[in-house]
Design an enzyme around this catalytic site. Structure first.
Site, mmCIF file in Angstrom:
data_model
loop_
_atom_site.group_PDB
_atom_site.id
_atom_site.type_symbol
_atom_site.label_atom_id
_atom_site.label_comp_id
_atom_site.label_asym_id
_atom_site.label_seq_id
_atom_site.Cartn_x
_atom_site.Cartn_y
_atom_site.Cartn_z
ATOM 1 N N SER A 138 33.551 37.081 40.590
ATOM 2 C CA SER A 138 32.705 37.528 39.530
ATOM 3 C C SER A 138 31.493 37.038 39.425
ATOM 4 O O SER A 138 30.933 36.099 40.181
ATOM 5 C CB SER A 138 33.666 36.869 38.178
ATOM 6 O OG SER A 138 32.749 37.154 37.030
ATOM 7 N N TYR A 152 37.427 30.168 33.204
ATOM 8 C CA TYR A 152 37.400 31.318 33.945
ATOM 9 C C TYR A 152 36.257 31.392 35.046
ATOM 10 O O TYR A 152 36.418 31.611 36.188
ATOM 11 C CB TYR A 152 37.002 32.642 32.974
ATOM 12 C CG TYR A 152 37.024 33.852 33.817
ATOM 13 C CD1 TYR A 152 38.010 34.699 34.015
ATOM 14 C CD2 TYR A 152 35.809 34.492 33.959
ATOM 15 C CE1 TYR A 152 37.874 35.884 34.835
ATOM 16 C CE2 TYR A 152 35.558 35.638 34.635
ATOM 17 C CZ TYR A 152 36.649 36.323 34.999
ATOM 18 O OH TYR A 152 36.703 37.519 35.910
HETATM 19 N N1 NAP Z 1 36.482 43.730 34.043
HETATM 20 C C1 NAP Z 1 35.356 42.767 34.216
HETATM 21 O O1 NAP Z 1 34.467 42.929 33.601
HETATM 22 C C2 NAP Z 1 35.444 41.912 35.495
HETATM 23 C C3 NAP Z 1 34.364 41.230 35.726
HETATM 24 C C4 NAP Z 1 34.417 40.309 36.929
HETATM 25 C C5 NAP Z 1 35.565 40.127 37.611
HETATM 26 N N2 NAP Z 1 36.661 40.801 37.154
HETATM 27 C C6 NAP Z 1 38.065 40.445 37.767
HETATM 28 O O2 NAP Z 1 38.320 41.611 38.343
HETATM 29 C C7 NAP Z 1 40.013 41.653 38.450
HETATM 30 C C8 NAP Z 1 40.677 42.656 37.912
HETATM 31 O O3 NAP Z 1 40.229 42.460 36.343
HETATM 32 P P1 NAP Z 1 40.440 43.725 35.287
HETATM 33 O O4 NAP Z 1 38.948 43.559 34.846
HETATM 34 O O5 NAP Z 1 40.740 45.132 36.279
HETATM 35 O O6 NAP Z 1 41.222 43.425 34.223
HETATM 36 P P2 NAP Z 1 42.686 44.026 33.966
HETATM 37 O O7 NAP Z 1 42.788 45.343 33.519
HETATM 38 O O8 NAP Z 1 43.233 42.830 32.875
HETATM 39 O O9 NAP Z 1 43.703 43.801 35.255
HETATM 40 C C9 NAP Z 1 44.109 42.506 35.597
HETATM 41 C C10 NAP Z 1 45.300 42.660 36.821
HETATM 42 O O10 NAP Z 1 45.622 41.520 37.165
HETATM 43 C C11 NAP Z 1 47.122 41.686 37.082
HETATM 44 N N3 NAP Z 1 47.618 40.399 36.875
HETATM 45 C C12 NAP Z 1 47.394 39.277 35.795
HETATM 46 N N4 NAP Z 1 47.949 38.407 35.855
HETATM 47 C C13 NAP Z 1 48.650 38.175 37.082
HETATM 48 C C14 NAP Z 1 49.828 37.623 37.524
HETATM 49 N N5 NAP Z 1 50.183 36.346 37.029
HETATM 50 N N6 NAP Z 1 50.514 37.905 38.475
HETATM 51 C C15 NAP Z 1 50.232 39.345 39.339
HETATM 52 N N7 NAP Z 1 49.033 40.266 38.617
HETATM 53 C C16 NAP Z 1 48.658 39.964 37.654
HETATM 54 C C17 NAP Z 1 47.464 42.517 35.796
HETATM 55 O O11 NAP Z 1 48.829 43.055 35.902
HETATM 56 P P3 NAP Z 1 50.255 42.599 35.307
HETATM 57 O O12 NAP Z 1 49.710 42.268 33.883
HETATM 58 O O13 NAP Z 1 50.981 43.885 35.366
HETATM 59 O O14 NAP Z 1 50.494 41.452 36.129
HETATM 60 C C18 NAP Z 1 46.464 43.665 36.071
HETATM 61 O O15 NAP Z 1 46.846 44.568 37.029
HETATM 62 C C19 NAP Z 1 40.234 39.883 38.059
HETATM 63 O O16 NAP Z 1 40.367 39.150 39.022
HETATM 64 C C20 NAP Z 1 38.966 39.927 37.239
HETATM 65 O O17 NAP Z 1 38.779 38.294 37.053
HETATM 66 C C21 NAP Z 1 36.526 41.645 36.139
#
Ligand code: NAP
Length: 244
Positions: A138, A152
């Site tokens: 991130s 985080y």
């Molecule tokens: N959105 C942003 O602005 C942003 C920015 C920088 C980095 N990121 C990174 O991008 C990645 C994806 O996030 P997102 O933004 O797409 O958020 P999201 O829509 O909340 O997706 C998160 C995913 O991680 C899974 N997850 C969470 N806890 C888990 C666990 N204990 N075991 C297995 N799977 C788990 C969730 O699936 P289940 O709940 O079904 O397990 C979901 O599929 C993350 O690493 C996040 O830190 C996001």
């Protein structure tokens, strides 16, 4: 020119960035191995995708299960060509305000879970002497951040360092390691529209384009985040507190 990575494992594929990565890689004809805790969401996604898509429930905080599921996917597909370490949570509380449990969960998922995924993926890649490890970090990795995102940001700094160490380890081999630093992307973690929030589809399109080049590190989307990276690194604490 990097080779086409056919068999692609994506964790956290039930929503947000992971689900969109699955859609865009399926459209490119890749074979997918998808996991997350919510199996029904994965099955629903699988049923909309072209091509071969395997799904398995996986909680990345169950570290033994991470190794088992990755090995099962590798066995079923013959090889794993790319692993995208994407599962993550954004929950957290300011340090010293009674939120240890939430902060510990963030570390357990985002860092220990990512470590287990990197270990499991690298075991397979070392055996194959091939593979592309992609770690979703991130922009928050670039600086210690205040408030609810302190832990985080620390976990994301840790996964960036982890990926860098692995990358140095495999210098001179065919194994590649890419660290992706997304800015704000619309997802379940970040549902509200906002000035700097990119829509999921174009943001993931930029991510896929970057990942396909297999660079050391990629800011996604490149604009404005590549330009903002040095600003974020050097912003005085008072301004940082006001803008985050
Ligand atoms: N959105 C942003 O602005 C942003 C920015 C920088 C980095 N990121 C990174 O991008 C990645 C994806 O996030 P997102 O933004 O797409 O958020 P999201 O829509 O909340 O997706 C998160 C995913 O991680 C899974 N997850 C969470 N806890 C888990 C666990 N204990 N075991 C297995 N799977 C788990 C969730 O699936 P289940 O709940 O079904 O397990 C979901 O599929 C993350 O690493 C996040 O830190 C996001």
């Amino acid at each position: 020119m990097p080779t086409v990575r056919r068999n692609t494992l994506i964790t956290g594929a039930s929503s947000g960035i992971g689900a969109e990565l699955a859609r865009q890689y399926a459209a490119r004809g890749r074979t997918l191995a998808l996991c997350a805790r919510r199996l029904p969401a994965l099955e629903e996604l699988r049923d909309t995708l072209p091509g071969r898509v395997l799904v398995r429930p996986l909680d990345v905080t169950d570290h033994d299960a991470v190794f088992t599921v990755f090995r099962e996917f590798a066995e079923e597909l013959g090889t794993l060509d790319r692993v995208i370490v994407n599962a993550g949570i954004g929950a957290g509380r300011p340090i010293g305000t009674g939120g240890f449990a939430a902060n510990r969960d963030t570390v357990s998922t985002n860092f220990l879970g990512a470590l287990a995924q990197c270990e499991a993926a690298m075991e397979i890649f070392r055996r194959q002497n091939a593979g592309h490890l992609v770690v979703i970090s991130s922009m928050a990795a670039l600086r210690g951040l205040p408030g609810a995102v302190t832990t985080y940001a620390a976990t994301k700094a840790a996964v960036s360092a982890l990926a860098e160490g692995i990358r140095v380890d495999v210098v001179g081999t065919p194994i590649r390691v890419t660290t992706v630093l997304p800015g704000y992307v619309r997802s379940e973690m970040n549902p509200e529209p906002g000035r700097l929030i990119a829509d999921t589809v174009p943001a993931v399109r930029a991510m896929v384009a970057a990942v396909e080049r297999e660079p050391r590190q990629a800011y996604v989307p490149p604009w404005p985040w590549r330009a903002l990276a040095p600003v974020l690194r050097h912003l005085p604490a008072r301004l940082l507190k006001r803008t985050t």
